[in-house]
Design an enzyme around this catalytic site. Structure first.
Site, PDB file in Angstrom:
ATOM      1  N   CYS A 118       0.836  -1.206   0.000  1.00  0.00           N
ATOM      2  CA  CYS A 118       0.000   0.000   0.000  1.00  0.00           C
ATOM      3  C   CYS A 118       0.868   1.253   0.000  1.00  0.00           C
ATOM      4  CB  CYS A 118      -0.921  -0.023   1.221  1.00  0.00           C
ATOM      5  SG  CYS A 118      -1.996   1.414   1.354  1.00  0.00           S
TER       6      CYS A 118
ATOM      7  N   GLY B 285       7.149  -9.100   6.156  1.00  0.00           N
ATOM      8  CA  GLY B 285       8.592  -8.943   6.153  1.00  0.00           C
ATOM      9  C   GLY B 285       9.033  -7.704   6.904  1.00  0.00           C
TER      10      GLY B 285
ATOM     11  N   ASP C  93      12.259 -16.216   2.435  1.00  0.00           N
ATOM     12  CA  ASP C  93      13.699 -15.993   2.290  1.00  0.00           C
ATOM     13  C   ASP C  93      14.500 -16.318   3.538  1.00  0.00           C
ATOM     14  OD1 ASP C  93      13.343 -14.925  -0.315  1.00  0.00           O
ATOM     15  OD2 ASP C  93      12.682 -13.050   0.577  1.00  0.00           O
TER      16      ASP C  93
ATOM     17  N   ARG D 126      18.917 -27.987 -21.314  1.00  0.00           N
ATOM     18  CA  ARG D 126      17.532 -27.534 -21.477  1.00  0.00           C
ATOM     19  C   ARG D 126      17.234 -26.446 -20.459  1.00  0.00           C
ATOM     20  NH1 ARG D 126      18.325 -29.783 -25.412  1.00  0.00           N
ATOM     21  NH2 ARG D 126      17.165 -31.477 -26.426  1.00  0.00           N
TER      22      ARG D 126
ATOM     23  N   THR E 156      15.263 -41.766  13.998  1.00  0.00           N
ATOM     24  CA  THR E 156      14.057 -42.567  14.186  1.00  0.00           C
ATOM     25  C   THR E 156      12.835 -41.675  14.033  1.00  0.00           C
ATOM     26  OG1 THR E 156      12.733 -43.806  15.801  1.00  0.00           O
ATOM     27  CG2 THR E 156      14.317 -42.254  16.687  1.00  0.00           C
ATOM     28  N   VAL E 157      11.778 -42.206  13.419  1.00  0.00           N
ATOM     29  CA  VAL E 157      10.557 -41.417  13.266  1.00  0.00           C
ATOM     30  C   VAL E 157       9.892 -41.167  14.611  1.00  0.00           C
ATOM     31  CG1 VAL E 157      10.196 -42.298  10.931  1.00  0.00           C
ATOM     32  CG2 VAL E 157       9.064 -43.425  12.861  1.00  0.00           C
TER      33      VAL E 157
ATOM     34  N   ASN F 168      11.197 -40.240  17.414  1.00  0.00           N
ATOM     35  CA  ASN F 168      11.819 -39.140  18.157  1.00  0.00           C
ATOM     36  C   ASN F 168      11.852 -39.445  19.657  1.00  0.00           C
ATOM     37  OD1 ASN F 168      13.124 -36.603  18.198  1.00  0.00           O
ATOM     38  ND2 ASN F 168      11.251 -35.601  18.841  1.00  0.00           N
TER      39      ASN F 168
ATOM     40  N   ARG G 215     -18.867 -35.889  10.663  1.00  0.00           N
ATOM     41  CA  ARG G 215     -18.061 -37.109  10.642  1.00  0.00           C
ATOM     42  C   ARG G 215     -16.855 -36.919  11.544  1.00  0.00           C
ATOM     43  NH1 ARG G 215     -17.145 -40.247   5.207  1.00  0.00           N
ATOM     44  NH2 ARG G 215     -19.196 -40.965   5.896  1.00  0.00           N
TER      45      ARG G 215
ATOM     46  N   GLN H 228       4.571 -43.843   7.443  1.00  0.00           N
ATOM     47  CA  GLN H 228       5.274 -42.761   8.131  1.00  0.00           C
ATOM     48  C   GLN H 228       6.791 -42.911   8.050  1.00  0.00           C
ATOM     49  OE1 GLN H 228       2.954 -42.149  12.118  1.00  0.00           O
ATOM     50  NE2 GLN H 228       2.275 -44.047  11.188  1.00  0.00           N
TER      51      GLN H 228
END
Length: 810
Positions: A92, A121, A169, A327, A558-559, A561, A596, A689
């Site tokens: 703005c 930022g 960033d 490319r 290890t998953v 933790n 649900r 997982q």
């Protein structure tokens, strides 16, 4: 939950009654902003404050009207997983003028708003601070113009500002990570991995091109992407290349060709950090080189390396000198898009709650602050101190001053792994080091092995890989591994070495025999709870077998933790993202279904880390875990909690949370009690997982952890080498490398025994338990939230921890 005492303050003592809080997003959008908005709204409402959205950033504040809208609890439902910012963001010009800020002040006073949460930022936060400084003068001017009553000046005397940094960033001083950075890394790595895959069957290349508005900005994404991709070359403003860099780059690529005796193909990738430039080369699916060049990079004479013309220049350079097929592809704003990662959702949620607490505690004399992340702790820093450091760092002459500890460590690690020294320059240590994986597979293990091998070779060691853990060790499945043998391992999931849960004690004699045979002088064990148990057993076996009197170190992977001595383990972040992605899809599957309830079972054994943190990232209403006992009354509260909604994601349950209240029991209970009101579904996520490509965090975490572990082993080898042999029998020669806060710490495994619950295979104290009240608050449960660590504004500049055997900052 612990009872309040004189040392702890709970937010029940902090009331938001009578206060009005407004939240806005400004500047460029970043994934995770919506999670921050959701947290501000729900925490604000929870403490009794009125909360407002300001749509379209500062433009909406200036325009007023419908752009400033009161928020409700339901208005932020289903927002957590959405990328971008649903309340809009706009730059703005009018707000930069005095007249624009006068209009904005009028619009806020009309609604009684004197508390602002600004997500953006450094430019957005600077504007907010200027607005705060001018506030009293603006109110007086509004009185003079007859737009507000005279008593409004006293009633709304101070404007309070709290900032949260939303930027991909990660260029804001004072915080380890900004909201959106981790998600941007996910997008970059997804695209690069996809390019690798699509070019495996073809001898073609690709070139990705984007831009960045600030050529001299901090290049976190460029460097971390280089680590995550296993890049062989990187050009960033903070590290200007030497003269003749083009020739050296081509020499390295042609050197790879000679080393492999295969035809290589190159594809250039130029993607933004915003703006990173990547050249990738591969040899028929077996050899991959990546070169990343950040836009804004300069050579040592200040000459820009990157521009639209230079993109073609580098392409032609590669084609002309090396004959590689090339490319070009444009990536662009893909990095800003997509759903936020689990890390960004959790970070933004924590920051949003902390921002509201900061506003509740602020006074007229409190300076504007920004909520930051330091290790695993939310902290508050003076806003303008941070902004001034960021802007000082953008001046070319002060580039070196803005290196943070993490960036320096990333750069140092990258240099160590990317550039292999000539054989003549390598030190000759005559030490043999073995690396193996133990326990269940975890994403990031391969990145850790690659790092260990290459650092070890750089240190002059011979590196040996052991297949299938200690089972393979006693069977003699050991082979020497070279630098090129681990090429391309960074992005591979699972364990390429193979891993087993077998512990060494039963086969100590055979393992000792193999260590004699291969003259193993040190061990690097990468794994979970079994890995730490293994070192305890080897430590105990030193009395009988001198072969085990060598330096040994565990790198947690290890998953679950659940490794004592470390806040995080390699693989846990990938598992969290798998849980979050699956829960998003489950919720989406019910978008047209009324009322649900979903029950999700996660892995982790008795450790509730995945259930709790995954539940927080996915927006669960509850997470049932072993560490926090629950009974039928808690299940009844969950069933009745919250307002009527179209669907409810009741949440996650740890697989061993309770012997009786299992996933099946809870599912059957809700199905029976919910008849005529809601229906219930259950999902057991299982081993998915553990699978998939490692996340950027796990790739980099595994890389840095193993690099540090190998350097420690090298130091210990020199210290314990006497009379032609290595002999290490002290407790501090058998350690676990853990991440505590933001520090890597080597801890003797024997000292961790007092901190371990061996029966349930978990640490006795776990930092993430403090996140559970936050999850409950955001799900509208009545609970207590310990804010004893909040309320103190710290300064940006801290004394750096000294490098020592015990610890080193990340």
């Amino acid at each position: 939950m612990a009872q309040p005492d004189s040392k702890k303050i709970f937010f029940e003592n902090l009331s938001g009654a009578g206060k009005a809080i407004a939240v806005l997003t400004s500047g460029g959008d970043a994934q995770g902003m919506n999670a921050a908005v959701r947290a501000v709204v729900r925490m604000g409402l929870y403490v009794g404050a009125k909360v407002y959205f300001i749509h379209e950033g500062y433009q909406g504040m200036v325009d007023g009207g419908d752009n400033i809208e009161e928020a409700s609890w339901e208005s932020v439902s289903s927002m957590l997983q959405v990328g971008g910012t649903v309340i809009g963001s706009a730059r703005c010009k009018e707000f930069r003028s005095h007249e624009g800020r006068l209009k904005a002040a009028h619009n806020l006073v009309q609604r009684g708003i004197t508390n602002l949460c600004v997500i953006g930022g450094d430019g957005s936060l600077t504007g907010a601070n200027l607005f705060r400084e001018e506030w009293s003068g603006l109110l007086k001017e509004l009185v003079e113009k007859g737009l507000i009553e005279a008593d409004a000046v006293e009633r709304y005397a101070a404007l309070h500002i709290v900032g949260m940094v939303g930027s991909i960033d990660n260029d804001f001083c004072g915080t380890d990570m900004t909201i959106g950075t981790d998600s941007a890394l996910h997008r970059i790595i997804e695209v690069v991995d996809a390019i690798m895959t699509t070019h495996q069957p073809h001898q073609k290349g690709s070139h990705l091109l984007s831009f960045h508005p600030h050529a001299s900005r901090f290049r976190y994404l460029a460097l971390v992407s280089a680590l995550a991709c296993g890049a062989d070359w990187v050009l960033i403003p903070e590290m200007p290349p030497e003269d003749g860099w083009e020739e050296k780059m081509c020499q390295k690529l042609s050197g790879n060709l000679l080393a492999w005796c295969l035809n290589l193909t190159v594809f250039l990738c130029f993607f933004s950090a915003f703006g990173n430039f990547v050249i990738q080369t591969r040899s028929r699916g077996t050899r991959l080189n990546i070169i990343i060049v950040a836009e804004g990079s300069l050579d040592r004479h200040g000459k820009p390396i990157t521009s639209t013309i230079t993109t073609e220049y580098i392409k032609n350079l590669v084609v002309k000198h090396l004959g590689f097929d090339t490319r070009v592809t444009i990536l662009g704003h893909v990095q800003r898009g997509g759903t936020p990662s689990a890390f960004d959702r959790i970070l933004a949620s924590r920051m949003g709650v902390e921002a509201v607490l900061a506003l509740l505690e602020t006074t007229a004399d409190t300076p504007a602050c920004v909520v930051s992340l330091c290790g695993n702790q939310s902290v508050r820093l003076p806003l303008m101190e941070c902004v001034q450091m960021v802007r000082a760092g953008r001046r070319p002459k002060t580039v070196s001053a803005r290196f943070c500890r993490s960036f320096e460590n990333n750069l140092r690690t990258y240099k160590l792994l990317a550039h292999r020294k000539p054989e003549s320059e390598l030190p000759v240590s005559n030490f043999n080091v073995a690396v193996l994986n133990v326990g269940a597979p975890a994403a990031g293990m391969n990145a850790a092995v690659r790092s260990a091998v290459r650092v070890g070779i750089s240190e002059g060691h011979k590196m040996f890989a052991v297949n299938d853990g200690f089972e393979g060790f006693y069977k003699g499945q050991i082979k020497e591994v070279k630098w090129s043998d681990v090429g391309g391992w960074t992005g591979q999931g699972g364990s390429l070495l193979g891993t087993k849960r077998t512990l060494p004690a039963k086969h100590a004699d055979k393992i000792a025999e193999q260590m004699r045979k291969y003259n193993i002088n040190a061990l690097l064990v990468i794994g979970g709870f079994e890995a730490s148990l293994s070192l305890l057993e080897l430590l105990a076996a030193r009395e009988k077998y001198e072969e085990f009197c060598v330096p040994m170190v565990v790198v947690p992977a290890t998953v679950s933790n659940n490794v004592p001595g470390s806040d995080l383990s390699i693989g846990a972040d990938t598992a969290l993202n798998a849980i979050t992605d699956t829960c998003d899809r489950i919720k989406q599957s019910a978008s047209g279904t009324k009322r649900r309830v979903f029950i999700i079972e996660t892995m982790g054994g008795y450790c509730g880390y995945l259930a709790t943190v995954g539940g927080l990232a996915a927006g669960a209403d509850a997470a049932y875990i072993y560490e926090e006992p629950f009974d039928i009354r808690d299940l009844q509260v969950t069933e009745r909690a919250g307002p009527p909604v179209r669907r409810r994601f009741v949440g996650t349950e740890n697989e061993n949370s309770n012997d009786n209240y299992t996933t099946d029991f809870i599912y059957q209970l809700y199905s029976e009690e919910g008849k005529g009101v809601f229906d219930c579904r259950k999902n057991v996520l299982g081993h998915m997982q553990q699978g998939g490509a490692p996340s950027p965090f796990d790739r980099n975490f595994g890389t840095k952890m193993s690099a540090k572990a190998m350097q420690w082993l090298s130091k210990k080898l020199l210290e314990t080498y006497r009379r032609g042999r290595v002999f290490a029998n002290s407790e501090d020669s058998c350690c676990l490398l853990g991440m505590l806060g933001r520090t890597l710490v080597f801890q003797p495994v024997v000292t961790l025994k007092d901190h371990t619950d061996f029966i349930h295979r978990i640490p006795k104290e776990q930092w993430w338990l403090k996140l559970r009240p936050l999850m409950k608050i955001l799900a509208k449960y009545k609970t207590s939230y310990d804010v004893s660590d909040s309320g103190q504004i710290e300064h940006v500049i801290h004394t750096r921890p000294k490098e020592s055997d015990a610890s080193v900052a990340m």
